[in-house]
Design a protein around this motif. Structure first.
Motif, PDB file in Angstrom:
ATOM      1  N   LYS A  19       0.858  -1.182   0.000  1.00 42.52           N
ATOM      2  CA  LYS A  19       0.000   0.000   0.000  1.00 42.52           C
ATOM      3  C   LYS A  19       0.893   1.230   0.000  1.00 42.52           C
ATOM      4  CE  LYS A  19      -4.125  -1.805   2.125  1.00 42.52           C
ATOM      5  NZ  LYS A  19      -5.190  -1.536   3.074  1.00 42.52           N
ATOM      6  N   SER A  21       0.247   4.260   0.853  1.00 44.85           N
ATOM      7  CA  SER A  21       0.157   5.078   2.069  1.00 44.85           C
ATOM      8  C   SER A  21       1.063   4.517   3.165  1.00 44.85           C
ATOM      9  CB  SER A  21      -1.293   5.153   2.551  1.00 44.85           C
ATOM     10  OG  SER A  21      -1.794   3.849   2.830  1.00 44.85           O
ATOM     11  N   VAL A  22       1.143   3.198   3.269  1.00 42.94           N
ATOM     12  CA  VAL A  22       2.019   2.559   4.254  1.00 42.94           C
ATOM     13  C   VAL A  22       3.482   2.770   3.865  1.00 42.94           C
ATOM     14  CG1 VAL A  22       2.670   0.352   5.305  1.00 42.94           C
ATOM     15  CG2 VAL A  22       0.246   0.870   4.878  1.00 42.94           C
ATOM     16  N   LYS A  24       4.721   5.267   2.143  1.00 42.81           N
ATOM     17  CA  LYS A  24       5.040   6.679   2.412  1.00 42.81           C
ATOM     18  C   LYS A  24       5.355   6.883   3.895  1.00 42.81           C
ATOM     19  CE  LYS A  24       3.101  11.336   1.852  1.00 42.81           C
ATOM     20  NZ  LYS A  24       3.088  11.916   3.163  1.00 42.81           N
ATOM     21  N   THR A  25       4.517   6.326   4.747  1.00 44.27           N
ATOM     22  CA  THR A  25       4.723   6.445   6.193  1.00 44.27           C
ATOM     23  C   THR A  25       6.042   5.801   6.617  1.00 44.27           C
ATOM     24  OG1 THR A  25       2.336   6.500   6.582  1.00 44.27           O
ATOM     25  CG2 THR A  25       3.726   5.888   8.451  1.00 44.27           C
ATOM     26  N   ALA A  26       6.381   4.670   6.014  1.00 46.00           N
ATOM     27  CA  ALA A  26       7.630   3.975   6.354  1.00 46.00           C
ATOM     28  C   ALA A  26       8.844   4.803   5.936  1.00 46.00           C
ATOM     29  CB  ALA A  26       7.664   2.607   5.689  1.00 46.00           C
ATOM     30  N   THR A  67       8.955  -3.343   6.785  1.00 49.34           N
ATOM     31  CA  THR A  67       7.551  -2.941   6.712  1.00 49.34           C
ATOM     32  C   THR A  67       6.668  -3.996   6.077  1.00 49.34           C
ATOM     33  OG1 THR A  67       8.308  -0.650   6.484  1.00 49.34           O
ATOM     34  CG2 THR A  67       6.004  -1.095   5.955  1.00 49.34           C
ATOM     35  N   PHE A  68       7.168  -4.649   5.035  1.00 55.39           N
ATOM     36  CA  PHE A  68       6.324  -5.571   4.270  1.00 55.39           C
ATOM     37  C   PHE A  68       6.790  -7.024   4.327  1.00 55.39           C
ATOM     38  CE2 PHE A  68       5.932  -1.352   2.370  1.00 55.39           C
ATOM     39  CZ  PHE A  68       4.573  -1.159   2.482  1.00 55.39           C
TER      40      PHE A  68
END
Length: 183
Positions: A19, A21-22, A24-26, A67-68
């Motif tokens: 995602k 958005s995720v 970007k946050t990471a 993150t992933f």
């Protein structure tokens, strides 16, 4: 300094879902600033202190792992590199209808010249290719796309060392980078 990370092989056919958005946050959590993503193919614009591209690619991959849960090959270029390459693109690239226009980006340690040599001589009746640093400008008519040398690259070991964006995406990344500078 402004950079662009081009992630290879995410969000394709339901595999390696990411995602934006995720993501970007990471990137923000990793200390990057002015982070912006563009479409789901894994394009991240960000600012960081001037750092070697190999180091940044490793950091970006570590973000993916943390993150992933998986690693990806990532081409990191400066915004200046992409802006200049697109400005210097051949006149035949990106402008004719019924023609696929792609920007192929070499993933370090490979170079655009190395990839081009490995693929071999193009078939001028079916495709046009120009190399500019890590960037390979490639155009081929949709009707004869399957007859080109570069269309076969996805079937070999070389494929892991490149990431592809169409002309529209490349130009949009340039526009976003320029807009971020003016903001």
């Amino acid at each position: 300094m402004q950079y662009i990370a081009l992630l290879r092989g995410i969000n394709v056919g339901g595999k390696r879902p990411v995602k934006m958005s995720v993501l970007k946050t990471a990137y923000e959590a990793a200390g990057f600033t002015n982070v912006q993503t563009y479409i789901n193919s894994g394009n991240v614009l960000f600012e960081a202190p001037e750092t070697g591209l190999t180091t940044l690619a490793a950091t970006c991959d570590q973000i993916m792992v943390e993150t992933f849960g998986f690693s990806v090959n990532i081409a990191v270029v400066t915004a200046d590199q992409l802006i200049q390459a697109v400005a210097d693109a051949p006149t035949w690239w990106g402008n004719m209808p019924d023609v696929k226009h792609n920007l192929i980006v070499a993933i370090a340690p490979k170079t655009g010249a190395e990839l081009s040599v490995h693929v071999g001589a193009i078939k001028p009746a079916y495709e046009k290719v120009a190399v500019n640093g890590p960037f390979i400008f490639w155009s081929a008519p949709v009707k004869t796309f399957g007859r080109t040398r570069w269309s076969t690259v996805a079937k070999g070991d070389l494929y892991q060392w490149l990431t592809i964006r169409n002309a529209n995406t490349a130009r949009k990344l340039v526009a976003l980078a320029q807009a971020l500078r003016e903001a």
